[in-house]
Design an enzyme around this catalytic site. Structure first.
Site, PDB file in Angstrom:
ATOM      1  N   SER A  52       0.800  -1.240   0.000  1.00  0.00           N
ATOM      2  CA  SER A  52       0.000   0.000   0.000  1.00  0.00           C
ATOM      3  C   SER A  52       0.824   1.277   0.000  1.00  0.00           C
ATOM      4  CB  SER A  52      -0.915   0.020   1.225  1.00  0.00           C
ATOM      5  OG  SER A  52      -1.940  -0.901   1.041  1.00  0.00           O
ATOM      6  N   LYS A 101       0.415   3.536  -2.908  1.00  0.00           N
ATOM      7  CA  LYS A 101      -0.825   4.282  -3.202  1.00  0.00           C
ATOM      8  C   LYS A 101      -0.661   5.799  -3.346  1.00  0.00           C
ATOM      9  CE  LYS A 101      -3.724   0.641  -1.163  1.00  0.00           C
ATOM     10  NZ  LYS A 101      -4.481   0.235   0.045  1.00  0.00           N
ATOM     11  N   TYR A 142      -3.195  -2.921 -10.433  1.00  0.00           N
ATOM     12  CA  TYR A 142      -3.157  -2.695  -8.984  1.00  0.00           C
ATOM     13  C   TYR A 142      -2.344  -3.798  -8.283  1.00  0.00           C
ATOM     14  CZ  TYR A 142      -4.632  -2.518  -4.130  1.00  0.00           C
ATOM     15  OH  TYR A 142      -4.617  -2.487  -2.753  1.00  0.00           O
ATOM     16  N   TYR A 174      -4.777   4.592   7.752  1.00  0.00           N
ATOM     17  CA  TYR A 174      -6.115   3.984   7.867  1.00  0.00           C
ATOM     18  C   TYR A 174      -6.789   4.327   9.185  1.00  0.00           C
ATOM     19  CZ  TYR A 174      -3.938   1.348   4.157  1.00  0.00           C
ATOM     20  OH  TYR A 174      -3.264   1.002   3.028  1.00  0.00           O
ATOM     21  N   VAL A 197       1.423  -3.673   4.061  1.00  0.00           N
ATOM     22  CA  VAL A 197       1.339  -4.929   4.808  1.00  0.00           C
ATOM     23  C   VAL A 197       2.623  -5.766   4.787  1.00  0.00           C
ATOM     24  CG1 VAL A 197      -1.173  -5.243   4.840  1.00  0.00           C
ATOM     25  CG2 VAL A 197       0.150  -6.061   2.880  1.00  0.00           C
TER      26      VAL A 197
HETATM   27  O1  DON Z   1      -4.866  -4.815  -1.572  1.00  0.00           O
HETATM   28  C1  DON Z   1      -4.161  -5.547  -0.889  1.00  0.00           C
HETATM   29  O2  DON Z   1      -4.639  -6.439  -0.239  1.00  0.00           O
HETATM   30  C2  DON Z   1      -2.647  -5.386  -0.773  1.00  0.00           C
HETATM   31  N1  DON Z   1      -1.976  -5.861  -1.854  1.00  0.00           N
HETATM   32  C3  DON Z   1      -2.197  -4.036  -0.326  1.00  0.00           C
HETATM   33  C4  DON Z   1      -2.564  -3.908   1.080  1.00  0.00           C
HETATM   34  C5  DON Z   1      -1.764  -3.050   1.969  1.00  0.00           C
HETATM   35  O3  DON Z   1      -0.564  -2.951   1.994  1.00  0.00           O
HETATM   36  C6  DON Z   1      -2.619  -2.425   3.004  1.00  0.00           C
HETATM   37  N2  DON Z   1      -1.872  -1.664   3.914  1.00  0.00           N
HETATM   38  N3  DON Z   1      -1.578  -1.766   5.026  1.00  0.00           N
END
Ligand code: DON
Length: 336
Positions: A84, A87, A209, A261, A279
């Site tokens: 993320s 983003k 994405y 978040y 993540v």
């Molecule tokens: O959309 C997803 O599930 C992931 N590839 C990205 C999520 C992410 O890093 C959320 N952040 N904490």
């Protein structure tokens, strides 16, 4: 102990003291790294099977000033996927291609206070709340132009090259793992197609994405990316512009209000910096006009933020006086 050994130990001690005298920042980073290495709270993300292979002990801290000075400790060259943290950078790219007014019709700038993968939209406009939650990030990816997926991925990779100052690649194993388990993101994408927030190329946009989340970086490069934003969009070492100056404040504003978040409010209160987490365990933060900082440690709290990362940033902000509303923010007291 031989005379020679005693001499070399003394010399090492002296060098150590000289180094720390020359760089209080280095000394502080070393201390923080040592203090939080024993912290083993949290869990490595496993909802994408490839991410579960990360070593929970990895731990790095990098700091890059706007004039290109680097101070780092720990596992700062270990590669991991950006997730993320991509983003806000993709949001900047969408702004450059379409301008604020058009981008605002597709994705809002309102903190949602919800988890990153929430399937909740603004009731009045059907827009995703902001570009940092998955829905908003997928809508933002939908805005990237190109005749096909390859074109759009190249646009993305070129942007990351400008920010990192080095070559970037996609981790194919993580990408495939994301794609084969990304049912929720696929549902979000199709719901947005229904609302007209995303074009007909929804499957291609989802591929884009998943690829943007699978870009490989290390802690050092994340700090460089943050320092580029701190430097109004110009990479501190290459001097190359990564994003148009007029959009830097938009990127930083959404990072400040939405980057962490459902922890964004507490983060703004205790750390006080525009930031973004992912993540894989990375967090980067921007100290406008001064520096970029990144921490990498894969154990996450229940909100998906790195446990050690949050603790290190809270202390760093206090020790260095980094809070953007704090009294030291205009004094630039830190010696690097
Ligand atoms: O959309 C997803 O599930 C992931 N590839 C990205 C999520 C992410 O890093 C959320 N952040 N904490």
């Amino acid at each position: 102990m031989t005379g020679e050994n005693t001499q070399s130990t003394e010399l090492e001690g002296l060098l150590k003291r000289m180094k720390s005298a020359a760089s209080p920042a280095r000394q502080i980073l070393r201390e923080l790294h040592a203090r939080y290495q024993p912290l083993t709270e949290g869990r490595v993300a496993d909802y994408i099977p490839e991410l579960a292979k990360a070593d929970p002990e990895w731990f790095g801290i990098s700091l890059v000033t706007v004039d290109g000075k680097i101070v780092e400790v720990g596992d700062t060259s270990q590669r991991f996927t950006i997730q993320s943290i991509s983003k806000p950078f993709v949001y900047g790219l969408a702004l450059e291609h379409h301008g604020r007014d058009h981008v605002l019709t597709k994705v809002g700038v309102e903190p949602s206070g919800d988890a990153f993968n929430s399937i909740i939209f603004d009731e009045r406009s059907n827009r995703p709340f902001n570009p940092m939650v998955n829905a908003g990030a997928i809508a933002t990816a939908g805005l990237l132009p190109g005749k096909d997926l390859t074109d759009r991925v190249n646009l993305l990779l070129d942007m990351f090259r400008r920010y990192t100052g080095s070559h970037v690649h996609i981790d194919p194993a993580v990408f495939l793992s994301e794609r084969s388990t990304g049912h929720r993101n696929r549902a979000i994408g199709h719901l947005m197609l229904n609302f007209g927030m995303i074009g007909e190329r929804v499957e291609e946009t989802l591929e884009l994405y998943f690829q943007q989340c699978s870009v490989l970086v290390n802690c050092h490069e994340l700090a460089m990316m943050a320092a580029t934003l701190a430097n109004q969009g110009v990479h501190p070492q290459t001097g190359q512009r990564a994003v148009a100056e007029e959009y830097v404040k938009d990127i930083l504003a959404v990072m400040y209000t939405c980057g962490m978040y459902d922890f964004a409010g507490e983060w703004a209160y205790s750390v006080g910096l525009p930031a973004k987490s992912g993540v894989s365990g990375g967090i980067l933060a921007v100290v406008p006009g001064r520096m970029g900082v990144a921490v990498f440690s894969p154990r996450l709290d229940p909100r998906g933020n790195s446990v050690r990362g949050i603790r290190v940033f809270q202390e760093l902000s206090r020790e260095f006086g980094l809070h953007i509303f704090g009294p030291e923010s205009s004094r630039n007291s830190l010696q690097i």
